[in-house]
Motif scaffolding. Structure first.
Motif, PDB file in Angstrom:
ATOM      1  N   VAL A 141       0.876  -1.169   0.000  1.00 21.18           N
ATOM      2  CA  VAL A 141       0.000   0.000   0.000  1.00 21.18           C
ATOM      3  C   VAL A 141       0.913   1.219   0.000  1.00 21.18           C
ATOM      4  CG1 VAL A 141      -1.710   1.271   1.342  1.00 21.18           C
ATOM      5  CG2 VAL A 141      -1.876  -1.219   1.145  1.00 21.18           C
ATOM      6  N   THR A 142       0.746   2.087  -0.991  1.00 21.56           N
ATOM      7  CA  THR A 142       1.690   3.189  -1.158  1.00 21.56           C
ATOM      8  C   THR A 142       1.511   4.293  -0.119  1.00 21.56           C
ATOM      9  OG1 THR A 142       0.239   4.179  -2.815  1.00 21.56           O
ATOM     10  CG2 THR A 142       2.047   2.795  -3.605  1.00 21.56           C
ATOM     11  N   HIS A 143       0.305   4.485   0.367  1.00 22.57           N
ATOM     12  CA  HIS A 143       0.082   5.529   1.363  1.00 22.57           C
ATOM     13  C   HIS A 143      -0.011   4.896   2.751  1.00 22.57           C
ATOM     14  CE1 HIS A 143      -1.224   9.185   3.266  1.00 22.57           C
ATOM     15  NE2 HIS A 143      -2.279   8.554   3.741  1.00 22.57           N
ATOM     16  N   ASP A 144       1.007   5.086   3.557  1.00 21.96           N
ATOM     17  CA  ASP A 144       1.028   4.623   4.943  1.00 21.96           C
ATOM     18  C   ASP A 144       0.920   3.103   5.059  1.00 21.96           C
ATOM     19  OD1 ASP A 144       1.305   5.038   7.670  1.00 21.96           O
ATOM     20  OD2 ASP A 144      -0.837   5.267   7.998  1.00 21.96           O
ATOM     21  N   GLY A 145       1.654   2.386   4.213  1.00 20.22           N
ATOM     22  CA  GLY A 145       1.612   0.933   4.237  1.00 20.22           C
ATOM     23  C   GLY A 145       2.829   0.285   4.864  1.00 20.22           C
ATOM     24  N   TYR A 197      -1.950  -5.082  -0.459  1.00 16.41           N
ATOM     25  CA  TYR A 197      -3.300  -5.257  -0.995  1.00 16.41           C
ATOM     26  C   TYR A 197      -3.225  -6.022  -2.309  1.00 16.41           C
ATOM     27  CZ  TYR A 197      -8.056  -4.145  -2.472  1.00 16.41           C
ATOM     28  OH  TYR A 197      -9.372  -4.229  -2.862  1.00 16.41           O
ATOM     29  N   ASN A 256      -6.395  -7.677   2.003  1.00 14.26           N
ATOM     30  CA  ASN A 256      -5.220  -7.027   2.568  1.00 14.26           C
ATOM     31  C   ASN A 256      -4.375  -8.106   3.213  1.00 14.26           C
ATOM     32  OD1 ASN A 256      -7.008  -4.199   2.928  1.00 14.26           O
ATOM     33  ND2 ASN A 256      -4.823  -3.941   2.589  1.00 14.26           N
ATOM     34  N   CYS A 274     -12.249  -0.037   5.607  1.00  9.22           N
ATOM     35  CA  CYS A 274     -11.116   0.579   6.292  1.00  9.22           C
ATOM     36  C   CYS A 274     -10.362  -0.479   7.095  1.00  9.22           C
ATOM     37  CB  CYS A 274     -11.596   1.669   7.242  1.00  9.22           C
ATOM     38  SG  CYS A 274     -12.507   2.989   6.426  1.00  9.22           S
ATOM     39  N   GLY A 332      -7.849   3.482   8.213  1.00 10.67           N
ATOM     40  CA  GLY A 332      -7.311   4.113   7.017  1.00 10.67           C
ATOM     41  C   GLY A 332      -7.432   3.201   5.818  1.00 10.67           C
ATOM     42  N   ASN A 333      -6.879   3.672   4.680  1.00  9.68           N
ATOM     43  CA  ASN A 333      -6.920   2.926   3.430  1.00  9.68           C
ATOM     44  C   ASN A 333      -8.331   2.447   3.117  1.00  9.68           C
ATOM     45  OD1 ASN A 333      -4.019   2.306   4.717  1.00  9.68           O
ATOM     46  ND2 ASN A 333      -3.876   2.617   2.515  1.00  9.68           N
ATOM     47  N   CYS A 334      -9.278   3.336   3.260  1.00 10.14           N
ATOM     48  CA  CYS A 334     -10.699   3.022   3.078  1.00 10.14           C
ATOM     49  C   CYS A 334     -11.067   3.140   1.603  1.00 10.14           C
ATOM     50  CB  CYS A 334     -11.561   3.962   3.908  1.00 10.14           C
ATOM     51  SG  CYS A 334     -11.090   4.040   5.647  1.00 10.14           S
ATOM     52  N   SER A 335     -10.841   2.057   0.862  1.00  4.19           N
ATOM     53  CA  SER A 335     -11.198   2.125  -0.558  1.00  4.19           C
ATOM     54  C   SER A 335     -11.838   0.838  -1.031  1.00  4.19           C
ATOM     55  CB  SER A 335      -9.965   2.417  -1.390  1.00  4.19           C
ATOM     56  OG  SER A 335      -8.950   1.469  -1.147  1.00  4.19           O
TER      57      SER A 335
END
Length: 156
Positions: free
Chosen positions: A44-48, A67, A74, A128, A153-156
Motif C-alpha cells: 500500500v503506497t500511502h502509509d503501508g 493489498y 489485505n 477501512c 485508514g486505506n478506506c477504498s
C-alpha cells in the motif's frame, strides 16, 4: 600504487567475509513483504509501512500492509531486523471495519519466529483497515517493539 590496490582487495575480501559470516541477516534480507504475502499482493503506497520500535526508540523491524486488487484482500507481515535468526515473540495483526460497525480481526499471535510473522490476510475491498506488529527482545526483562496504524485508514 600496487600497495593501494592490494589494500583494496584485502578490504573487499574482509567485507564479503563479514557478510558470509552472518548468514541470518543475509537470509532475512531475502524476505520481502510481497514474497511472504504471495502472488498479486503489492505494498500500500500511502502509509503501508511502519517501523516496529521499542519505547526507547530501537527499531526491531517493520510491519507492512499490502493489498491484492484481484482478490480484494489485505495482507500484513512483520519482518524482523533485530534478533534475526533467533526465535523471538513476533506478531502481525490486521483489523477490518465491517459495514455493521463491527471489526473483523486476524492475528498471528506472539509465536516465536526467526525472521517474520504473518502473513495475515482478510477481505477488505471497500473497507477501512488498521494494522500492527510486534517484536520482542530476547532478554527476560527486554523491551517489546511495536508499530503500525491504530486508526482506520486505506478506506477504498
Amino acid at each position: 600504487m600496487r600497495r593501494s590496490a592490494s589494500t583494496v582487495v584485502v578490504a573487499a575480501a574482509l567485507a564479503v567475509g563479514g557478510l558470509v559470516a552472518n548468514p541470518a541477516y543475509a537470509i532475512s534480507a531475502g524476505y520481502t513483504p510481497e514474497g511472504v504475502c504471495g502472488s498479486g499482493f503489492g505494498r500500500v503506497t500511502h502509509d503501508g509501512s511502519r517501523a516496529v520500535k521499542t519505547p526507547s526508540g530501537q527499531v526491531f523491524g517493520r510491519v507492512y500492509l499490502l493489498y491484492n486488487r484481484s482478490t480484494g484482500q489485505n495482507c500484513v507481515v512483520t519482518i524482523k531486523s533485530a534478533y534475526v535468526g533467533t526465535p523471538t515473540r513476533t506478531s502481525a495483526q490486521l483489523m477490518v471495519r465491517l459495514p455493521n460497525g463491527r471489526t473483523a480481526e486476524k492475528i498471528d499471535h506472539l509465536k516465536k519466529y526467526k525472521y517474520y510473522a504473518g502473513p495475515v490476510k482478510l477481505n477488505a475491498k471497500g473497507k477501512c483497515v488498521k494494522y500492527y506488529g510486534t517484536v520482542a527482545d530476547t532478554r527476560v526483562d527486554g523491551e517489546i517493539a511495536s508499530g503500525g496504524r491504530l486508526t482506520w485508514g486505506n478506506c477504498s
